[in-house]
Design a protein around this motif. Structure first.
Motif, short mmCIF file in Angstrom:
data_model
loop_
_atom_site.label_atom_id
_atom_site.label_comp_id
_atom_site.label_asym_id
_atom_site.label_seq_id
_atom_site.Cartn_x
_atom_site.Cartn_y
_atom_site.Cartn_z
N GLY A 175 -11.96 -6.54 -8.34
CA GLY A 175 -12.63 -5.27 -8.03
C GLY A 175 -13.46 -5.38 -6.76
O GLY A 175 -13.41 -4.50 -5.89
N LEU A 176 -14.22 -6.44 -6.65
CA LEU A 176 -15.05 -6.65 -5.45
C LEU A 176 -14.17 -6.84 -4.21
O LEU A 176 -14.48 -6.31 -3.14
N ARG A 177 -13.07 -7.57 -4.35
CA ARG A 177 -12.15 -7.78 -3.23
C ARG A 177 -11.51 -6.46 -2.81
O ARG A 177 -11.36 -6.18 -1.61
N GLY A 178 -11.11 -5.66 -3.78
CA GLY A 178 -10.51 -4.35 -3.48
C GLY A 178 -11.46 -3.46 -2.72
O GLY A 178 -11.08 -2.82 -1.73
N LEU A 179 -12.72 -3.42 -3.17
CA LEU A 179 -13.72 -2.61 -2.47
C LEU A 179 -13.96 -3.14 -1.05
O LEU A 179 -14.10 -2.37 -0.10
N ALA A 180 -13.96 -4.47 -0.90
CA ALA A 180 -14.16 -5.06 0.44
C ALA A 180 -13.00 -4.69 1.36
O ALA A 180 -13.23 -4.40 2.55
N LEU A 181 -11.79 -4.70 0.84
CA LEU A 181 -10.63 -4.31 1.66
C LEU A 181 -10.72 -2.85 2.07
O LEU A 181 -10.44 -2.51 3.22
N LEU A 182 -11.12 -1.98 1.15
CA LEU A 182 -11.29 -0.56 1.49
C LEU A 182 -12.39 -0.39 2.54
O LEU A 182 -12.24 0.39 3.48
N LYS A 183 -13.48 -1.11 2.37
CA LYS A 183 -14.60 -1.04 3.29
C LYS A 183 -14.19 -1.50 4.70
O LYS A 183 -14.70 -0.98 5.70
N SER A 184 -13.26 -2.46 4.77
CA SER A 184 -12.81 -2.97 6.07
C SER A 184 -11.83 -2.03 6.75
O SER A 184 -11.37 -2.31 7.85
N LYS A 201 -8.84 -0.82 5.22
CA LYS A 201 -7.49 -0.84 4.64
C LYS A 201 -7.27 0.42 3.81
O LYS A 201 -8.20 0.98 3.24
N THR A 202 -6.01 0.85 3.72
CA THR A 202 -5.68 1.98 2.85
C THR A 202 -5.60 1.48 1.42
O THR A 202 -5.56 0.26 1.16
N ALA A 203 -5.53 2.40 0.47
CA ALA A 203 -5.40 2.02 -0.94
C ALA A 203 -4.13 1.21 -1.16
O ALA A 203 -4.12 0.22 -1.89
N GLN A 204 -3.04 1.60 -0.51
CA GLN A 204 -1.77 0.86 -0.65
C GLN A 204 -1.90 -0.55 -0.09
O GLN A 204 -1.37 -1.50 -0.66
#
Length: 99
Positions: A82-91, A93-96
């Motif tokens: 979950g934390l990694r997913g949020l970090a990717l979005l914050k950087s 990245k798209t949801a996909q």
């Protein structure tokens, strides 16, 4: 006295139910966790929800951060997802790309 004994037996029997639901069984390996992530296109508001066989799994599956987005992982999960997913979005990245 018999009624008191039966009530205690029922009480302690019911106390075990949530714990028994947490036990993984090789003969019944499916946990059946369902997650939904939604975005209101008019307001931009986002939400995440989860329903599962596993007790209190929502604390490990649903993730959100204001201004970033929401993420849903599944019941057999590493909480860092979950934390990694949020970090990717914050950087950016798209949801996909983050999935």
């Amino acid at each position: 006295m018999l009624l008191k004994y039966l009530l205690l037996l029922l009480f302690f029997g019911l106390m075990r139910l949530p714990l028994a639901a947490q036990v993984y069984s090789a003969t019944d390996p499916l946990a059946h966790t369902f997650s939904i992530v939604a975005r209101d296109p008019a307001t931009g508001e986002m939400a995440v929800a989860v329903q599962s066989h596993w007790f209190s799994v929502g604390t490990s599956v649903s993730w959100g951060e204001a201004g970033v987005g929401v993420v849903a992982t599944q019941s057999f999960t590493n909480k860092s997802f979950g934390l990694r997913g949020l970090a990717l979005l914050k950087s950016g990245k798209t949801a996909q790309q983050a999935s």
